[in-house]
Design an enzyme around this catalytic site. Structure first.
Site, mmCIF file in Angstrom:
data_model
loop_
_atom_site.group_PDB
_atom_site.id
_atom_site.type_symbol
_atom_site.label_atom_id
_atom_site.label_comp_id
_atom_site.label_asym_id
_atom_site.label_seq_id
_atom_site.Cartn_x
_atom_site.Cartn_y
_atom_site.Cartn_z
ATOM 1 C CE LYS A 110 -3.721 1.972 3.147
ATOM 2 N NZ LYS A 110 -4.349 1.417 3.999
ATOM 3 C CB SER B 215 -7.726 3.129 2.785
ATOM 4 O OG SER B 215 -6.967 2.469 4.301
ATOM 5 C CB SER C 286 -7.787 0.164 5.826
ATOM 6 O OG SER C 286 -8.597 1.952 5.803
HETATM 7 N N1 GLN Z 1 -13.457 3.274 6.846
HETATM 8 C C1 GLN Z 1 -12.315 4.213 8.278
HETATM 9 C C2 GLN Z 1 -11.388 5.262 8.376
HETATM 10 O O1 GLN Z 1 -12.277 5.878 7.699
HETATM 11 C C3 GLN Z 1 -11.101 2.765 8.289
HETATM 12 C C4 GLN Z 1 -9.770 3.482 6.886
HETATM 13 C C5 GLN Z 1 -8.725 2.425 7.758
HETATM 14 O O2 GLN Z 1 -8.873 1.726 8.355
HETATM 15 N N2 GLN Z 1 -7.439 2.989 7.507
HETATM 16 O O3 GLN Z 1 -11.290 5.952 8.990
#
Ligand code: GLN
Length: 477
Positions: free
Chosen positions: A77, A152, A176
């Site tokens: 990532k 994400s 994410s």
């Molecule tokens: N959807 C969650 C957020 O926007 C989780 C994102 C993540 O785990 N980086 O914070």
């Protein structure tokens, strides 16, 4: 060669029999990355670097001293630092920035002879659940190009789903790794908080952030966890606990003795959960019961509070972590800046996207004098209650079963306009993040439209071996 390998062991077998070489594998993936460039899974492909590393690994295989990950072509990532390579967190504010050191996990992957093929698109600073908040544009789900891959770590999940690499590494703050894994029909593991070093990972919310693998098989997740986990002098939050040989444990485990499994009753009763998702839950509950396990519905009394608690805390931590992007230290500096104050203001206003700005402002608000006790301190207390309640449940039960997400992958653009709708999407994943316990998303079939569906299992802190062993069994149910 067009087939997908189901596990690294299968690749190793072909390497041993001389049917493929690591260089050949890299070439194959590079070709597919070009064919599927429209999915937008990669922010950058390390074509030359990957090819020359592949040759080195081939040489080590020939001389008989290759590492555990020889044959693995992995993507990371784009919030994971790899020395000498660009890293952007999919943000304009880091556009053009090059990592000056490697994250601990990258060093560990390379030390075991993995080949890193590129950096994957993600939501900006890992903030999102659909990969639509990226400076480099949305990522498309391979199962349906009009739909999101989740987020994400959406690019990482699609890279695995579409066979653009064998496995990928994501980060999971509130879901994410798990949620994109479920939208893309792959395995996604969020380890216990403190199992894997965060050194060299671009911080979003430091008390939640964890690295996790996205793979086709539980065996590969176990091996990647084993390689990446363990104490690190650069991250004092990493546990000193020894790292078990997760991969050997999983390959030895063949069946599962009777387990006690809880499932959240709201996951079957709530109108917010899609009927096909409920159907999959019911199907697995029936199969587990038929196989002799005790499966019971439980009420989680704080369910309504887990999403607000997560967002208050994650935004507070983000507002502090992202203060370092000031137009001076890293990446983008506004060309219109005239003095120090305008450098800060303009660089940040122009460099951050809409969602990131929203979170920095909300996070700053909940930390500000006069509101700190009402929001930040209160959320900390609620977090402790959620953690205690989760721990109590995990004393009574071996695992908690939930859907990973309330719905399968949704169309690109559908939820973008209302951030709260998107935040509520994290209802099933943030519990493990708040409690710091490990959780895994497992592929559990497809919807009528052919969209992947995922189920999630949670267990006790540092019980990854049990979680992985049971996951292997679960996938065969
Ligand atoms: N959807 C969650 C957020 O926007 C989780 C994102 C993540 O785990 N980086 O914070």
């Amino acid at each position: 060669m067009t087939k997908f390998y189901s596990s690294l062991d299968e690749i190793k077998e072909e390497l041993k029999r001389g049917k493929v070489t690591v260089e050949g594998l890299v070439k194959h993936y590079l070709e597919r990355i070009k064919t599927y460039a429209h999915l937008n899974a990669f922010n950058e492909v390390f074509e030359q670097g990957a090819l020359s590393r592949a040759k080195e690994v081939d040489a080590r295989i020939r001389s008989g001293n290759a590492g555990k990950l020889a044959g693995l072509v992995v993507a990371i990532k784009d919030n994971i630092c790899y020395k000498g390579h660009k890293v952007s967190a999919s943000s304009k504010i880091l556009d053009g920035f090059t990592s000056i050191y490697s994250s601990t996990i990258v060093e560990r992957l390379l030390a075991e002879d993995a080949v890193i093929i590129g950096r994957c698109n993600c939501d900006e600073f890992a903030m999102g659940a659909s990969n639509e908040n990226s400076y480099y544009g949305a990522v498309k789900n391979y199962a349906d190009h009009t739909r999101v891959p989740g987020g994400s770590s959406g690019g990482s999940a699609v890279a695995v789903q579409a066979g653009l690499c064998h496995a990928a590494i994501g980060t999971d703050t509130g879901g994410s790794v798990r949620q994109p894994a479920s939208f893309c029909g792959t395995v996604g593991l969020k380890p216990t908080y403190g199992r894997i070093s965060r050194h060299g990972i671009i911080a979003y919310a430091s008390s939640f952030d964890q690295v996790g693998p996205i793979t086709h098989s539980v065996e590969d997740a176990a091996l990647l966890l084993e390689v990446m986990a363990g104490t690190d002098e650069f991250d004092s939050t990493v546990s000193q606990k020894p790292v078990p040989k997760y991969s050997a444990g999983v390959s030895k485990s063949i069946s599962s003795g009777p387990k006690r499994i809880a499932y959240l009753q709201e996951s079957l009763s709530s109108p917010g959960v899609d009927d096909e998702v409920k159907g999959v839950m019911i199907g697995y509950i029936d199969k587990l019961r038929a196989d002799g396990h005790t499966v019971k519905p439980v009420a989680f009394e704080y369910l309504d509070y887990i999403v607000p608690t997560y967002y208050v805390l994650a935004m507070a931590e983000a507002s502090s972590n992202l203060a370092r992007y000031d137009g001076v230290h890293y990446g983008y500096r506004s060309p219109a800046a005239t003095d120090l104050a305008s450098t800060y203001k303009r660089s940040r206003s122009e460099g951050f996207g809409k969602e990131v700005k929203r979170r920095i402002m909300l996070g700053t608000f909940v930390l500000s004098a006069g509101y700190y006790d009402a929001y930040y301190a209160k959320a900390q207390k609620v977090r402790r209650l959620i953690k205690e309640k989760t721990d109590n449940l995990l004393e009574e039960f071996d695992f908690i079963l939930t859907p990973t997400a309330p719905e399968p992958a949704f169309p690109i653009g559908r939820k973008e306009k209302d951030p709260v709708v998107m935040y509520l999407y994290d209802i099933f994943t943030v519990q493990a993040s708040l409690a710091g316990v490990p959780a895994i998303s497992l592929p559990a079939g497809v919807s009528e439209k052919g969209l992947p569906l995922g189920l999630q299992l949670l267990t006790k802190r540092f019980a990854e071996q049990d979680l992985l062993n049971f996951s292997k069994y679960f996938l065969k149910l």
